[in-house]
Design a protein around this motif. Structure first.
Motif, PDB file in Angstrom:
ATOM      1  N   SER A  14       0.835  -1.216   0.000  1.00 16.53           N
ATOM      2  CA  SER A  14       0.000   0.000   0.000  1.00 16.53           C
ATOM      3  C   SER A  14       0.867   1.261   0.000  1.00 16.53           C
ATOM      4  N   GLN A  15       2.010   1.212   0.681  1.00 17.06           N
ATOM      5  CA  GLN A  15       2.928   2.362   0.653  1.00 17.06           C
ATOM      6  C   GLN A  15       3.440   2.597  -0.768  1.00 17.06           C
ATOM      7  N   VAL A  16       3.775   1.503  -1.470  1.00 12.52           N
ATOM      8  CA  VAL A  16       4.254   1.623  -2.851  1.00 12.52           C
ATOM      9  C   VAL A  16       3.142   2.188  -3.732  1.00 12.52           C
ATOM     10  N   LYS A  17       1.918   1.696  -3.530  1.00 10.93           N
ATOM     11  CA  LYS A  17       0.780   2.156  -4.336  1.00 10.93           C
ATOM     12  C   LYS A  17       0.486   3.638  -4.097  1.00 10.93           C
ATOM     13  N   LYS A  18       0.802   4.121  -2.901  1.00 11.29           N
ATOM     14  CA  LYS A  18       0.588   5.539  -2.580  1.00 11.29           C
ATOM     15  C   LYS A  18       1.708   6.414  -3.141  1.00 11.29           C
ATOM     16  N   GLY A  19       2.737   5.778  -3.726  1.00 10.39           N
ATOM     17  CA  GLY A  19       3.784   6.553  -4.376  1.00 10.39           C
ATOM     18  C   GLY A  19       5.112   6.601  -3.654  1.00 10.39           C
ATOM     19  N   LYS A  20       5.243   5.928  -2.535  1.00 11.92           N
ATOM     20  CA  LYS A  20       6.515   5.926  -1.815  1.00 11.92           C
ATOM     21  C   LYS A  20       7.497   5.063  -2.590  1.00 11.92           C
ATOM     22  N   PRO A  21       8.703   5.569  -2.846  1.00  7.90           N
ATOM     23  CA  PRO A  21       9.679   4.814  -3.641  1.00  7.90           C
ATOM     24  C   PRO A  21      10.079   3.485  -2.977  1.00  7.90           C
ATOM     25  N   ILE A  22      10.189   2.442  -3.796  1.00  5.50           N
ATOM     26  CA  ILE A  22      10.566   1.121  -3.312  1.00  5.50           C
ATOM     27  C   ILE A  22      11.949   1.160  -2.667  1.00  5.50           C
ATOM     28  N   LEU A  23      12.855   1.934  -3.253  1.00  2.00           N
ATOM     29  CA  LEU A  23      14.212   2.025  -2.713  1.00  2.00           C
ATOM     30  C   LEU A  23      14.192   2.551  -1.277  1.00  2.00           C
ATOM     31  N   ARG A  24      13.376   3.567  -1.014  1.00  2.00           N
ATOM     32  CA  ARG A  24      13.302   4.137   0.336  1.00  2.00           C
ATOM     33  C   ARG A  24      12.731   3.114   1.319  1.00  2.00           C
ATOM     34  N   ILE A  25      11.656   2.429   0.918  1.00  2.00           N
ATOM     35  CA  ILE A  25      11.052   1.408   1.784  1.00  2.00           C
ATOM     36  C   ILE A  25      12.069   0.299   2.052  1.00  2.00           C
ATOM     37  N   SER A  26      12.775  -0.089   1.013  1.00  2.41           N
ATOM     38  CA  SER A  26      13.771  -1.148   1.124  1.00  2.41           C
ATOM     39  C   SER A  26      14.836  -0.793   2.156  1.00  2.41           C
ATOM     40  N   ARG A  27      15.313   0.428   2.086  1.00  5.26           N
ATOM     41  CA  ARG A  27      16.371   0.854   3.017  1.00  5.26           C
ATOM     42  C   ARG A  27      15.844   1.018   4.435  1.00  5.26           C
ATOM     43  N   GLU A  28      14.619   1.534   4.577  1.00  4.42           N
ATOM     44  CA  GLU A  28      14.057   1.743   5.911  1.00  4.42           C
ATOM     45  C   GLU A  28      13.793   0.415   6.620  1.00  4.42           C
ATOM     46  N   LEU A  29      13.269  -0.556   5.884  1.00  2.00           N
ATOM     47  CA  LEU A  29      12.845  -1.818   6.489  1.00  2.00           C
ATOM     48  C   LEU A  29      13.853  -2.949   6.309  1.00  2.00           C
ATOM     49  N   HIS A  30      14.941  -2.658   5.588  1.00  2.00           N
ATOM     50  CA  HIS A  30      15.988  -3.661   5.328  1.00  2.00           C
ATOM     51  C   HIS A  30      15.414  -4.908   4.637  1.00  2.00           C
ATOM     52  N   ILE A  31      14.669  -4.646   3.576  1.00  2.00           N
ATOM     53  CA  ILE A  31      14.102  -5.713   2.751  1.00  2.00           C
ATOM     54  C   ILE A  31      14.599  -5.479   1.331  1.00  2.00           C
ATOM     55  N   ARG A  32      14.979  -6.565   0.653  1.00  2.00           N
ATOM     56  CA  ARG A  32      15.466  -6.435  -0.722  1.00  2.00           C
ATOM     57  C   ARG A  32      14.416  -5.769  -1.612  1.00  2.00           C
ATOM     58  N   GLU A  33      14.886  -4.908  -2.505  1.00  2.00           N
ATOM     59  CA  GLU A  33      13.977  -4.242  -3.443  1.00  2.00           C
ATOM     60  C   GLU A  33      13.229  -5.264  -4.290  1.00  2.00           C
ATOM     61  N   GLY A  34      13.946  -6.296  -4.721  1.00  2.00           N
ATOM     62  CA  GLY A  34      13.342  -7.333  -5.548  1.00  2.00           C
ATOM     63  C   GLY A  34      12.178  -8.026  -4.855  1.00  2.00           C
ATOM     64  N   MET A  35      12.295  -8.209  -3.546  1.00  2.00           N
ATOM     65  CA  MET A  35      11.233  -8.850  -2.774  1.00  2.00           C
ATOM     66  C   MET A  35      10.000  -7.957  -2.758  1.00  2.00           C
TER      67      MET A  35
END
Length: 173
Positions: A14-35
């Motif tokens: 839902s964060q991605v759908k709202k426009g938050k960049p995947i790279l930022r989410i990935s770095r904040e949550l320590h989850i691979r971008e690909g995942m």
């Protein structure tokens, strides 16, 4: 590898759908971008049910061949095939690599996993039945006991001799 709950995946999608960049989410949550990207694709394709854990399916040789043909002959990207058929990316990559090297026949070869025999425990002790067997068993046990006592005695004498040589008094243990 950390398992993520359905709620966590849904929140991230839902964060991605709202426009938050995947790279930022990935770095904040320590989850691979690909995942994260895979979760978004599954959500787009199957809705919320795409984020649920899928049961493990044992792939038959025909199924593997169909999936590999989709990749090699139809040119469908691996990512799309993974989503479409619900197989893991690493398994699909292995199948494609095997087919490129050995041909489609390799998918139909039986692969038997070596399993140890069911009874890996010690063999059951044979219970002596006759009086002679009982006496022989007792004799063998007593011989082993005597041999052990001889070894212990020799080790104690050796230790005492070493202590005498170094000028210490032997211990009483």
């Amino acid at each position: 590898m950390t398992k993520h709950t359905f709620e966590e995946k849904l929140d991230i999608v839902s964060q991605v759908k709202k426009g938050k960049p995947i790279l930022r989410i990935s770095r904040e949550l320590h989850i691979r971008e690909g995942m994260i990207l895979e979760w978004v694709r599954k959500y787009d394709l199957y809705g919320e049910s795409g984020l649920l854990k899928q049961p493990n399916v044992r792939a038959t040789a025909d199924f593997k061949e169909e999936v590999v043909r989709t990749v090699l002959e139809k040119g469908v990207p691996l990512v799309q095939v993974v989503l479409q058929y619900g197989v893991s990316k690493s398994a699909l990559e292995d199948w494609v690599r095997l087919v490129r090297v050995h041909g489609y026949a390799v998918l139909h070869q039986q692969k038997y996993r070596e399993r140890p025999p069911k009874d890996m425990s010690r063999s059951k002790k044979h219970e002596p039945e006759t009086e002679l067997e009982k006496l022989q068993a007792e004799n063998a046990r007593l011989r082993a006991e005597i041999a052990l006592l001889k070894k212990v005695t020799a080790l104690v004498k050796e230790r005492e001799a070493r202590e005498r040589m170094s000028g210490q008094k032997p211990s009483k243990n």
